[in-house]
Design a protein around this motif. Structure first.
Motif, PDB file in Angstrom:
ATOM      1  N   LEU A   1       0.778  -1.111   0.165  1.00 26.10           N
ATOM      2  CA  LEU A   1       0.097   0.029   0.011  1.00 26.10           C
ATOM      3  C   LEU A   1       0.980   1.209  -0.085  1.00 26.10           C
ATOM      4  O   LEU A   1       0.519   2.247  -0.871  1.00 26.10           O
ATOM      5  CB  LEU A   1      -0.968   0.092   1.288  1.00 26.10           C
ATOM      6  CG  LEU A   1      -1.996   0.935   1.185  1.00 26.10           C
ATOM      7  CD1 LEU A   1      -2.927   0.954   0.089  1.00 26.10           C
ATOM      8  CD2 LEU A   1      -2.792   0.893   2.573  1.00 26.10           C
ATOM      9  N   ARG A   2       1.923   1.122   0.739  1.00 25.23           N
ATOM     10  CA  ARG A   2       2.912   2.459   0.925  1.00 25.23           C
ATOM     11  C   ARG A   2       3.740   2.352  -0.443  1.00 25.23           C
ATOM     12  O   ARG A   2       4.309   3.305  -0.787  1.00 25.23           O
ATOM     13  CB  ARG A   2       3.583   2.505   2.127  1.00 25.23           C
ATOM     14  CG  ARG A   2       2.818   2.404   3.338  1.00 25.23           C
ATOM     15  CD  ARG A   2       3.605   2.791   4.497  1.00 25.23           C
ATOM     16  NE  ARG A   2       2.768   2.624   5.765  1.00 25.23           N
ATOM     17  CZ  ARG A   2       2.635   1.717   6.536  1.00 25.23           C
ATOM     18  NH1 ARG A   2       3.375   0.589   6.232  1.00 25.23           N
ATOM     19  NH2 ARG A   2       1.885   1.788   7.729  1.00 25.23           N
ATOM     20  N   GLY A   3       4.104   1.251  -0.974  1.00 21.20           N
ATOM     21  CA  GLY A   3       5.002   1.242  -1.992  1.00 21.20           C
ATOM     22  C   GLY A   3       4.770   1.506  -3.240  1.00 21.20           C
ATOM     23  O   GLY A   3       5.371   1.777  -4.153  1.00 21.20           O
ATOM     24  N   ILE A   4       3.290   0.979  -3.466  1.00 24.98           N
ATOM     25  CA  ILE A   4       2.818   0.989  -4.950  1.00 24.98           C
ATOM     26  C   ILE A   4       2.132   2.662  -4.913  1.00 24.98           C
ATOM     27  O   ILE A   4       1.030   2.891  -4.358  1.00 24.98           O
ATOM     28  CB  ILE A   4       1.734   0.059  -5.293  1.00 24.98           C
ATOM     29  CG1 ILE A   4       2.511  -1.144  -5.239  1.00 24.98           C
ATOM     30  CG2 ILE A   4       1.213   0.400  -6.682  1.00 24.98           C
ATOM     31  CD1 ILE A   4       1.747  -2.609  -5.646  1.00 24.98           C
ATOM     32  N   GLU A   5       2.715   3.295  -5.727  1.00 25.98           N
ATOM     33  CA  GLU A   5       2.613   4.894  -5.721  1.00 25.98           C
ATOM     34  C   GLU A   5       0.978   5.203  -6.349  1.00 25.98           C
ATOM     35  O   GLU A   5       0.768   4.722  -7.461  1.00 25.98           O
ATOM     36  CB  GLU A   5       3.407   5.782  -6.398  1.00 25.98           C
ATOM     37  CG  GLU A   5       3.432   7.072  -6.109  1.00 25.98           C
ATOM     38  CD  GLU A   5       4.262   7.800  -7.123  1.00 25.98           C
ATOM     39  OE1 GLU A   5       5.310   7.655  -7.167  1.00 25.98           O
ATOM     40  OE2 GLU A   5       3.729   8.925  -7.853  1.00 25.98           O
ATOM     41  N   GLY A   6       0.367   5.507  -5.277  1.00 24.45           N
ATOM     42  CA  GLY A   6      -1.151   6.118  -6.021  1.00 24.45           C
ATOM     43  C   GLY A   6      -2.100   5.041  -5.757  1.00 24.45           C
ATOM     44  O   GLY A   6      -3.467   5.397  -5.699  1.00 24.45           O
TER      45      GLY A   6
ATOM     46  N   VAL B   1      10.330  -2.356   2.183  1.00 30.91           N
ATOM     47  CA  VAL B   1      10.907  -2.749   0.986  1.00 30.91           C
ATOM     48  C   VAL B   1      11.886  -1.746   0.298  1.00 30.91           C
ATOM     49  O   VAL B   1      11.800  -0.594   0.836  1.00 30.91           O
ATOM     50  CB  VAL B   1      10.123  -3.313  -0.173  1.00 30.91           C
ATOM     51  CG1 VAL B   1       9.231  -4.746   0.756  1.00 30.91           C
ATOM     52  CG2 VAL B   1       8.959  -2.066  -0.350  1.00 30.91           C
ATOM     53  N   PRO B   2      12.977  -2.249  -0.381  1.00 31.86           N
ATOM     54  CA  PRO B   2      13.711  -1.184  -0.976  1.00 31.86           C
ATOM     55  C   PRO B   2      12.965  -0.391  -1.924  1.00 31.86           C
ATOM     56  O   PRO B   2      11.707  -0.739  -1.942  1.00 31.86           O
ATOM     57  CB  PRO B   2      14.644  -2.111  -1.715  1.00 31.86           C
ATOM     58  CG  PRO B   2      14.528  -3.745  -1.540  1.00 31.86           C
ATOM     59  CD  PRO B   2      13.154  -3.585  -0.578  1.00 31.86           C
ATOM     60  N   ASP B   3      13.611   0.537  -2.576  1.00 30.81           N
ATOM     61  CA  ASP B   3      12.927   1.653  -3.085  1.00 30.81           C
ATOM     62  C   ASP B   3      12.315   1.124  -4.739  1.00 30.81           C
ATOM     63  O   ASP B   3      12.801   0.142  -5.047  1.00 30.81           O
ATOM     64  CB  ASP B   3      13.757   2.950  -3.414  1.00 30.81           C
ATOM     65  CG  ASP B   3      13.142   3.841  -2.525  1.00 30.81           C
ATOM     66  OD1 ASP B   3      11.967   3.947  -2.056  1.00 30.81           O
ATOM     67  OD2 ASP B   3      13.766   5.342  -2.736  1.00 30.81           O
ATOM     68  N   CYS B   4      11.262   2.032  -5.181  1.00 28.35           N
ATOM     69  CA  CYS B   4      10.921   1.819  -6.424  1.00 28.35           C
ATOM     70  C   CYS B   4      12.103   1.316  -7.494  1.00 28.35           C
ATOM     71  O   CYS B   4      13.244   1.924  -7.477  1.00 28.35           O
ATOM     72  CB  CYS B   4      10.411   2.972  -6.862  1.00 28.35           C
ATOM     73  SG  CYS B   4       9.340   2.843  -8.266  1.00 28.35           S
ATOM     74  N   LYS B   5      11.828   0.205  -8.249  1.00 30.99           N
ATOM     75  CA  LYS B   5      12.720  -0.263  -9.393  1.00 30.99           C
ATOM     76  C   LYS B   5      12.564   0.461 -10.819  1.00 30.99           C
ATOM     77  O   LYS B   5      11.111   0.366 -10.849  1.00 30.99           O
ATOM     78  CB  LYS B   5      12.803  -1.639  -9.132  1.00 30.99           C
ATOM     79  CG  LYS B   5      13.277  -2.289  -7.855  1.00 30.99           C
ATOM     80  CD  LYS B   5      14.683  -2.776  -8.078  1.00 30.99           C
ATOM     81  CE  LYS B   5      15.277  -3.163  -6.573  1.00 30.99           C
ATOM     82  NZ  LYS B   5      15.356  -4.503  -6.484  1.00 30.99           N
TER      83      LYS B   5
END
Lengths: 121, 121
Positions: free
Chosen positions: A51-56, B10-14
């Motif tokens: 939820l936090r990582g997938i932007e939007g 988790v690591p940042d956006c790839k």
DNA sequence: GAAACTGGTTTCCTTTATGAAATCAAGTGG
DNA sequence: CCACTTGATTTCATAAAGGAAACCAGTTTC
């Protein structure tokens, strides 16, 4: 018996086109392919991290898309016995067979970016 | 300065995830991938043949999707100097680079069908 | 001229999809 | 008890997508 429509000028519907349709029904929606890409990259992931990582993405959408993927046995859901209950999602064995599709899509994105770059120069 | 959101686990956006997003923006919609599959299979095709051949598509949708694909230089449109004007559509060189994506999608459709078959037996 | 074919566009309408925010249930820490 | 966490679901609202049918323009054939 006169058919109203003229005969098509191309051979009949091919298996490949049916297979494309089948696949796209399962992967339709704004987020499913991104979610699968995430899971391929990160393996087991918790709900809140996605939820936090997938932007939007909104919670409702993430929840709904994951449910649909679970119903099609692409994603597996595991409730962990932790203090604040956490839930882990990961690709099933069947889900992992989508890696070819995801990789091809990802690779083409790069190809396309190069194409756009060449144009403007 | 306390951040409201906890740090992601988790690591940042790839790059790969960005590339996936880029691709899917261009290929979104109910028909685009099917249309590209058609053009890969048949090469040059006339508007009316696609309209009759792609089951369920309406003229408005076919026209709109082809326009969008043309704007992204995936499809080329050629007006032919025939008696009743005909228009041919075909993939551009850049459009043909999508064959990897389309093939992967098509192949997975077959894989998925086998998976469903195994389940019920 | 009427009718048909090509390749569209336009209008109107319905269905899906998506989103923001509030809420909920269970559990933890203070 | 209050506040906060996780993992959702519910409500309300809007935006986007999709479809059926009519219409248009140019050309041909009857």
């Amino acid at each position: 018996m006169n058919a109203k429509k003229p005969a098509p000028q191309v051979p009949d519907c091919k298996e490949q086109l049916i297979a494309i349709k089948d696949t796209m029904i399962l992967l339709s929606g704004k987020w499913k392919i991104q979610i699968i890409g995430w899971l391929l990259l990160y393996g087991k992931v918790r709900f809140m991290d996605m939820l936090r990582g997938i932007e939007g993405i909104a919670a409702k959408m993430l929840s709904k898309e994951l449910q649909e993927l679970e119903q099609n046995e692409i994603v597996a859901r595991t409730v962990m016995p932790t203090k604040p209950t956490t839930v882990e999602y990961e690709l099933t064995e069947h889900g992992k067979t989508l890696s070819g599709v995801i990789d091809a899509i990802s690779a083409w994105g790069v190809t396309h970016r190069k194409f756009l770059f060449k144009k403007e120069s």
